[in-house]
Design a protein around this motif. Structure first.
Motif, PDB file in Angstrom:
ATOM      1  N   ARG A  96      -5.228  11.301  -0.382  1.00  0.00           N
ATOM      2  CA  ARG A  96      -3.820  11.642  -0.196  1.00  0.00           C
ATOM      3  C   ARG A  96      -3.185  10.779   0.886  1.00  0.00           C
ATOM      4  NH1 ARG A  96       0.163  13.375  -3.015  1.00  0.00           N
ATOM      5  NH2 ARG A  96      -0.893  15.283  -3.684  1.00  0.00           N
ATOM      6  N   ARG A  97      -3.914  10.562   1.985  1.00  0.00           N
ATOM      7  CA  ARG A  97      -3.401   9.711   3.056  1.00  0.00           C
ATOM      8  C   ARG A  97      -3.169   8.286   2.549  1.00  0.00           C
ATOM      9  NH1 ARG A  97      -3.952  10.946   8.522  1.00  0.00           N
ATOM     10  NH2 ARG A  97      -4.470   8.772   8.956  1.00  0.00           N
ATOM     11  N   ALA A  98      -4.109   7.780   1.759  1.00  0.00           N
ATOM     12  CA  ALA A  98      -3.973   6.430   1.205  1.00  0.00           C
ATOM     13  C   ALA A  98      -2.747   6.343   0.303  1.00  0.00           C
ATOM     14  CB  ALA A  98      -5.227   6.041   0.436  1.00  0.00           C
ATOM     15  N   GLU A  99      -2.514   7.378  -0.498  1.00  0.00           N
ATOM     16  CA  GLU A  99      -1.350   7.410  -1.381  1.00  0.00           C
ATOM     17  C   GLU A  99      -0.051   7.414  -0.573  1.00  0.00           C
ATOM     18  OE1 GLU A  99      -2.044  10.896  -3.654  1.00  0.00           O
ATOM     19  OE2 GLU A  99      -3.485   9.948  -5.019  1.00  0.00           O
ATOM     20  N   LEU A 100      -0.049   8.184   0.502  1.00  0.00           N
ATOM     21  CA  LEU A 100       1.145   8.261   1.341  1.00  0.00           C
ATOM     22  C   LEU A 100       1.406   6.932   2.064  1.00  0.00           C
ATOM     23  CD1 LEU A 100       0.755  11.846   2.855  1.00  0.00           C
ATOM     24  CD2 LEU A 100       2.327  11.104   1.044  1.00  0.00           C
ATOM     25  N   LEU A 101       0.337   6.267   2.473  1.00  0.00           N
ATOM     26  CA  LEU A 101       0.489   4.976   3.143  1.00  0.00           C
ATOM     27  C   LEU A 101       1.059   3.937   2.186  1.00  0.00           C
ATOM     28  CD1 LEU A 101      -2.785   4.802   5.273  1.00  0.00           C
ATOM     29  CD2 LEU A 101      -0.465   5.309   6.062  1.00  0.00           C
ATOM     30  N   GLU A 102       0.576   3.948   0.945  1.00  0.00           N
ATOM     31  CA  GLU A 102       1.086   2.999  -0.046  1.00  0.00           C
ATOM     32  C   GLU A 102       2.544   3.303  -0.374  1.00  0.00           C
ATOM     33  OE1 GLU A 102       1.486  -0.117  -2.576  1.00  0.00           O
ATOM     34  OE2 GLU A 102      -0.074   0.281  -1.083  1.00  0.00           O
ATOM     35  N   ALA A 103       2.873   4.588  -0.489  1.00  0.00           N
ATOM     36  CA  ALA A 103       4.264   4.971  -0.752  1.00  0.00           C
ATOM     37  C   ALA A 103       5.162   4.552   0.407  1.00  0.00           C
ATOM     38  CB  ALA A 103       4.354   6.485  -0.970  1.00  0.00           C
ATOM     39  N   THR A 104       4.661   4.709   1.619  1.00  0.00           N
ATOM     40  CA  THR A 104       5.427   4.309   2.808  1.00  0.00           C
ATOM     41  C   THR A 104       5.696   2.814   2.796  1.00  0.00           C
ATOM     42  OG1 THR A 104       4.436   6.098   4.095  1.00  0.00           O
ATOM     43  CG2 THR A 104       5.428   4.284   5.332  1.00  0.00           C
ATOM     44  N   ARG A 105       4.692   2.053   2.451  1.00  0.00           N
ATOM     45  CA  ARG A 105       4.839   0.592   2.388  1.00  0.00           C
ATOM     46  C   ARG A 105       5.936   0.211   1.389  1.00  0.00           C
ATOM     47  NH1 ARG A 105       1.803  -4.339   2.935  1.00  0.00           N
ATOM     48  NH2 ARG A 105       2.051  -5.691   1.132  1.00  0.00           N
ATOM     49  N   LYS A 106       5.930   0.841   0.227  1.00  0.00           N
ATOM     50  CA  LYS A 106       6.921   0.520  -0.802  1.00  0.00           C
ATOM     51  C   LYS A 106       8.336   0.887  -0.349  1.00  0.00           C
ATOM     52  CE  LYS A 106       3.769   0.912  -4.750  1.00  0.00           C
ATOM     53  NZ  LYS A 106       3.420   1.680  -5.974  1.00  0.00           N
ATOM     54  N   VAL A 107       8.476   2.062   0.256  1.00  0.00           N
ATOM     55  CA  VAL A 107       9.794   2.493   0.711  1.00  0.00           C
ATOM     56  C   VAL A 107      10.297   1.589   1.840  1.00  0.00           C
ATOM     57  CG1 VAL A 107      11.091   4.359   1.818  1.00  0.00           C
ATOM     58  CG2 VAL A 107       9.464   4.887  -0.006  1.00  0.00           C
ATOM     59  N   VAL A 108       9.407   1.229   2.754  1.00  0.00           N
ATOM     60  CA  VAL A 108       9.793   0.350   3.860  1.00  0.00           C
ATOM     61  C   VAL A 108      10.265  -1.000   3.334  1.00  0.00           C
ATOM     62  CG1 VAL A 108       8.855  -1.012   5.780  1.00  0.00           C
ATOM     63  CG2 VAL A 108       8.404   1.443   5.647  1.00  0.00           C
ATOM     64  N   LEU A 109       9.597  -1.522   2.315  1.00  0.00           N
ATOM     65  CA  LEU A 109       9.995  -2.805   1.747  1.00  0.00           C
ATOM     66  C   LEU A 109      11.369  -2.716   1.088  1.00  0.00           C
ATOM     67  CD1 LEU A 109       6.561  -3.955   0.301  1.00  0.00           C
ATOM     68  CD2 LEU A 109       7.900  -5.161   2.037  1.00  0.00           C
ATOM     69  N   GLU A 110      11.707  -1.543   0.586  1.00  0.00           N
ATOM     70  CA  GLU A 110      13.014  -1.352  -0.049  1.00  0.00           C
ATOM     71  C   GLU A 110      14.119  -1.103   0.980  1.00  0.00           C
ATOM     72  OE1 GLU A 110      12.518   1.893  -2.692  1.00  0.00           O
ATOM     73  OE2 GLU A 110      11.276   0.785  -4.130  1.00  0.00           O
ATOM     74  N   ARG A 111      13.814  -0.284   1.979  1.00  0.00           N
ATOM     75  CA  ARG A 111      14.853   0.192   2.895  1.00  0.00           C
ATOM     76  C   ARG A 111      14.775  -0.421   4.288  1.00  0.00           C
ATOM     77  NH1 ARG A 111      17.379   4.807   1.093  1.00  0.00           N
ATOM     78  NH2 ARG A 111      17.990   5.289   3.241  1.00  0.00           N
ATOM     79  N   GLY A 112      13.627  -0.963   4.655  1.00  0.00           N
ATOM     80  CA  GLY A 112      13.440  -1.479   6.006  1.00  0.00           C
ATOM     81  C   GLY A 112      12.861  -0.419   6.919  1.00  0.00           C
ATOM     82  N   LEU A 113      12.156  -0.833   7.943  1.00  0.00           N
ATOM     83  CA  LEU A 113      11.513   0.108   8.857  1.00  0.00           C
ATOM     84  C   LEU A 113      12.524   1.023   9.545  1.00  0.00           C
ATOM     85  CD1 LEU A 113       8.856  -2.247  10.471  1.00  0.00           C
ATOM     86  CD2 LEU A 113       8.346  -0.157   9.223  1.00  0.00           C
ATOM     87  N   ALA A 114      13.623   0.460   9.977  1.00  0.00           N
ATOM     88  CA  ALA A 114      14.597   1.234  10.749  1.00  0.00           C
ATOM     89  C   ALA A 114      15.298   2.297   9.912  1.00  0.00           C
ATOM     90  CB  ALA A 114      15.631   0.301  11.369  1.00  0.00           C
ATOM     91  N   HIS A 115      15.391   2.086   8.606  1.00  0.00           N
ATOM     92  CA  HIS A 115      16.170   2.994   7.752  1.00  0.00           C
ATOM     93  C   HIS A 115      15.295   3.886   6.874  1.00  0.00           C
ATOM     94  CE1 HIS A 115      19.840   0.996   8.980  1.00  0.00           C
ATOM     95  NE2 HIS A 115      19.280  -0.172   8.700  1.00  0.00           N
ATOM     96  N   THR A 116      13.990   3.792   7.033  1.00  0.00           N
ATOM     97  CA  THR A 116      13.091   4.641   6.248  1.00  0.00           C
ATOM     98  C   THR A 116      12.984   6.026   6.878  1.00  0.00           C
ATOM     99  OG1 THR A 116      11.771   2.795   5.406  1.00  0.00           O
ATOM    100  CG2 THR A 116      10.697   4.943   5.490  1.00  0.00           C
ATOM    101  N   ARG A 117      13.118   7.056   6.048  1.00  0.00           N
ATOM    102  CA  ARG A 117      12.992   8.440   6.510  1.00  0.00           C
ATOM    103  C   ARG A 117      11.824   9.120   5.811  1.00  0.00           C
ATOM    104  NH1 ARG A 117      18.325  11.105   4.675  1.00  0.00           N
ATOM    105  NH2 ARG A 117      17.507  10.162   2.747  1.00  0.00           N
ATOM    106  N   ILE A 118      11.288  10.138   6.435  1.00  0.00           N
ATOM    107  CA  ILE A 118      10.219  10.921   5.816  1.00  0.00           C
ATOM    108  C   ILE A 118      10.686  11.448   4.460  1.00  0.00           C
ATOM    109  CG2 ILE A 118       8.919  13.091   5.956  1.00  0.00           C
ATOM    110  CD1 ILE A 118       7.679  10.980   7.659  1.00  0.00           C
ATOM    111  N   ALA A 119      11.949  11.855   4.396  1.00  0.00           N
ATOM    112  CA  ALA A 119      12.491  12.393   3.140  1.00  0.00           C
ATOM    113  C   ALA A 119      12.446  11.352   2.022  1.00  0.00           C
ATOM    114  CB  ALA A 119      13.921  12.873   3.356  1.00  0.00           C
TER     115      ALA A 119
END
Length: 205
Positions: free
Chosen positions: A13-36
């Motif tokens: 589950r942690r690995a899945e969340l890390l991969e999802a985080t990477r994808k969202v960050v690439l789309e939105r940027g680190l500063a604009h990524t939210r947990i939601a």
């Protein structure tokens, strides 16, 4: 057995969340990524994410470190791989240079450089990333000098110059598409590395 399965499930589950985080960050940027945003991307609750990562900063840091671990392992394989020092140096240079202007790794690290100015945890990861690349370049240059392929008086200093030049050119290549092609970027890398190693640029051909 049951606890082992739970541990494995938690790791997955942690690995899945890390991969999802990477994808969202690439789309939105680190500063604009939210947990939601991350929760929505994998259809889970924000509470589940906080169960595994107490804060957004902890999640972002874990994602960056996981990426660093993967790239560091690959870099180590290239340095220790078969072939002459020239061949290994060429492989390291080609791995350093992004495949395209949309290379996900470089987009992530360029974004992280900016964040590192204000986030000590991210700054530490960026320092580790830089150290890994400097170590790889230094090792190959030192190996080549020891074997007689190169003539490099100070492999560590040469590595710093190559690394700094490539960072600047890669940022230019990524941000200004009309200013620099990947082929020309690779030529610059080979020319600079050849000068530092005391060989002809044509040695890479």
């Amino acid at each position: 057995m049951r606890s082992t399965n739970r541990a494995e499930q938690a790791d997955q589950r942690r690995a899945e969340l890390l991969e999802a985080t990477r994808k969202v960050v690439l789309e939105r940027g680190l500063a604009h990524t939210r947990i939601a945003d991350i929760a929505k991307s994998v259809n889970v609750s924000g509470g589940l994410i906080h169960y595994h990562f107490a804060t957004k900063d902890e999640l972002i840091t874990a994602m960056l470190r996981a990426t660093l671990d993967i790239e560091g392992a690959r870099l180590g394989e290239l340095v220790a791989g078969p072939g002459t020092a020239i061949e290994r140096l060429d492989r390291v240079l080609r791995y350093y240079i992004p495949e395209s202007r949309s290379d996900q790794s470089w987009l992530l690290w360029i974004d992280a450089w900016n964040t590192a100015l204000r986030e000590p945890a991210v700054s530490e990861i960026m320092l580790e990333l830089e150290s890994a690349w400097l170590g790889a370049l230094t090792q190959v240059l030192a190996d080549g000098t020891e074997s007689g392929e190169f003539s490099c008086e100070d492999p560590a200093a040469s590595a710093e110059r190559i690394d700094a030049m490539l960072d600047g050119l890669i940022i230019r290549y990524t941000l200004h598409p009309a200013a620099l092609t990947r082929s020309r970027l690779l030529d610059h890398a080979h020319t600079a590395a050849a000068r530092e190693a005391g060989i002809e640029p044509s040695s890479f051909e």
